[in-house]
Design a protein around this motif. Structure first.
Motif, PDB file in Angstrom:
ATOM      1  N   THR A 261       0.831  -1.206   0.000  1.00 50.67           N
ATOM      2  CA  THR A 261       0.000   0.000   0.000  1.00 50.67           C
ATOM      3  C   THR A 261       0.863   1.252   0.000  1.00 50.67           C
TER       4      THR A 261
ATOM      5  N   GLN B  35      -7.635  -0.068  -0.868  1.00 52.60           N
ATOM      6  CA  GLN B  35      -7.892  -1.403  -0.339  1.00 52.60           C
ATOM      7  C   GLN B  35      -9.310  -1.509   0.261  1.00 52.60           C
TER       8      GLN B  35
ATOM      9  N   ASP C 174      -5.185  -1.367  -5.265  1.00 55.61           N
ATOM     10  CA  ASP C 174      -4.696  -1.976  -4.030  1.00 55.61           C
ATOM     11  C   ASP C 174      -5.634  -3.102  -3.607  1.00 55.61           C
TER      12      ASP C 174
HETATM   13 MG   LIG Z   1      -2.162  -2.742   1.989  1.00 52.09          MG
END
Ligand SMILES: [Mg+2]
Ligand SMILES: Nc1ncnc2c1ncn2[C@@H]1O[C@H](COP(=O)(O)OP(=O)(O)OP(=O)(O)O)[C@@H](O)[C@H]1O
Lengths: 237, 240
Positions: free
Chosen positions: A41, A81, A156
């Motif tokens: 990330t 994410q 992500d």
């Molecule tokens: Mg991550």
């Protein structure tokens, strides 16, 4: 397209990235694979210029990205994410990136409709985005990014925690977007997905890139013992 | 015997409310007006201050935030006393002529509730700030567009802060008593009697029916405002 040289990123005492160097070519799908906490990330946030406080060099189209942060942000869009939804309808969410670019409303209508169709979201068009299921939100987040005519999309974990049906829709669409000549950076801990989608891949562990290569080569014939450990570890399941 | 006292009071109060006693109505309207003005003024000043404080990062920001947080619980009697000293004819703000006026109460209550509006606005901005900023940024928004988006996303919290501020203002006694003076002349134009000051007075006089009736009205106002705010919140959450 993208070149990182010796990127280092710290959060206080935590070193999230250590001497990360890599190149991502125009039009490829590049996977960043690694376990939780490896720094995927963080890497994507730097590529998207959401983190500008890092050491090392980041070249975007051959020029220093930090000197042209705003321009780079306009050309590379990240999908997070955890899909964050704005208040308002699915349509409003998907339209946001076009509205802030002052695209006229007929054009917005057309482009958003196209994206909703691509992600099979037509029937949610006027629903409140925050009331959707996780998989539906993830698709809205993708549609909201892909509706923008960017050069690079940083995704992500786009299918983490999704059922196979939602994951399939998303993977299919990622391939379609690639066919339009877009560059895609994909962070995932899902080896099989990386293998299915990526042209090239990098294995990252504790903030360091351990090995980079053609994804077929990397997955079938990993050179570094740590990469081997990561990849063959999976075969026991 | 002991219960009779309470029951008589309640009976009298019901009659007063049901009959719409003009004196009660007058006092209730003044209460809502005075505290409503205080809430509007506090919003006009407090929301922009809260937005700036929530969005910006500068030295001393943390200190400023903790000062406003500390002021949230300031006792209204102390506030009333300080205001009295400032607004009294011999005081530094005496020339404003605000002592024993409706506007004086509004001004005092506005100061009392300003920290509520500011602190709650800051925290609702902060609760969405990071996520929304990153999202808007990566979708290509510029600084001003991002700022608007963050405020838009925290709007329900900001509205709630104004409602909470109004509720505190309408229910406080210290400022209304010391700055307002509980003045009431039938048909007079300079009255400052509000719900809390009149409750205090009627209890002191032993007119329990009046006190209860006014207390009921006060609670009804607070509950209604709270119910409206809950409804609005639900509506917003419903489409959020
Ligand atoms: Mg991550
Ligand atoms: N905002 C932050 N503040 C402090 N530490 C952070 C922050 N963001 C990340 N880290 C730390 O940096 C390291 C890398 O985190 P990162 O989120 O990049 O990992 P990841 O590979 O994306 O993991 P996951 O697969 O769980 O998403 C971790 O040790 C994490 O705790």
């Amino acid at each position: 397209m993208i070149e990182l040289r010796n990127i280092e990123k710290k959060y206080g005492e935590t070193v999230a990235l250590k001497k990360v160097s890599l190149r991502i070519e125009r039009g490829e799908i590049f996977a960043v694979i690694g376990n939780s906490g490896a720094g995927k990330t963080t890497l994507l946030r730097i590529l998207s210029m959401l983190e500008t406080d890092f050491l090392g060099e980041y070249l975007f189209n051959g020029k220093d990205a930090r000197e042209r942060a705003e321009e780079v942000r306009g050309r590379i869009t990240m999908v997070f994410q955890n899909p964050v939804m704005f208040k308002g309808s699915v349509f409003d969410n998907v339209a946001y990136g076009l509205r802030v670019r002052n695209v006229d409303s007929d054009e917005i209508e057309k482009k958003v409709e196209e994206m909703l169709k691509l992600f099979r979201l037509e029937r949610f068009r006027d629903k409140s985005a925050r009331k959707l299921s996780g998989g539906e939100k993830q698709r809205v987040a993708m549609a909201r990014a892909f509706v923008i005519d960017a050069d690079v999309y940083a995704l992500d974990e786009p299918t983490a925690n999704l059922d196979p049906e939602n994951a399939r829709i998303i993977e299919k669409t990622i391939k379609k977007i690639k066919e339009r000549g877009k560059t895609i950076v994909l962070a995932t801990h899902n080896l099989f997905q990386a293998k299915r989608l990526a042209d090239r891949a990098a294995y990252i562990e504790s903030g360091q890139i351990i090995e980079t290569g053609e994804s077929k080569e990397l997955f079938e014939n990993p050179k570094h013992p740590r990469t081997q450990n990561f990849i063959y570890g999976f075969d026991f399941f | 015997m002991a219960w009779e006292y309470v029951v008589n009071g309640i009976n009298g109060a019901i009659k007063l409310v049901v009959n719409g006693d003009p004196e009660l109505v007058d006092i209730a309207i003044r209460s809502v007006k005075v505290s409503g003005i205080a809430a509007v003024l506090a919003a006009i000043i407090g929301v922009p201050v809260g937005v700036v404080l929530g969005l910006s990062r500068f030295k001393g920001r943390g200190l400023l935030k903790s000062i406003f947080n500390a002021l949230l619980g300031i006792p209204t009697v102390v506030m009333g006393l300080i205001l009295y000293l400032f607004l009294a004819p011999a005081g530094p703000l005496g020339f404003l002529g605000l002592l024993y006026t409706e506007m004086g109460i509004s001004f005092g209550q506005m100061l009392l509730i300003l920290p509520i509006v500011i602190s709650f606005t800051v925290s609702s901005i902060e609760s969405v700030e990071r996520e929304i900023r990153d999202l808007a940024l990566t979708l290509g928004a510029n600084k001003i567009q991002i700022m608007f988006k963050i405020v838009e996303e925290s709007l329900s919290g900001i509205v709630l802060s104004i409602i909470a501020a109004f509720n505190r203002a309408v229910a406080e006694l210290g400022i209304a008593l010391m700055v307002g003076g509980n003045i009431f002349v039938r048909g007079g134009g300079l009255n400052t009697r509000v719900l809390t000051t009149s409750i205090q007075m009627y209890v002191a006089r032993g007119e329990i029916d009046y006190a209860l009736a006014l207390g009921t009205i006060l609670i009804a106002i607070v509950f209604t405002i709270t119910a409206i705010s809950n409804y609005l919140q639900k509506k917003w959450v419903g489409y959020d």
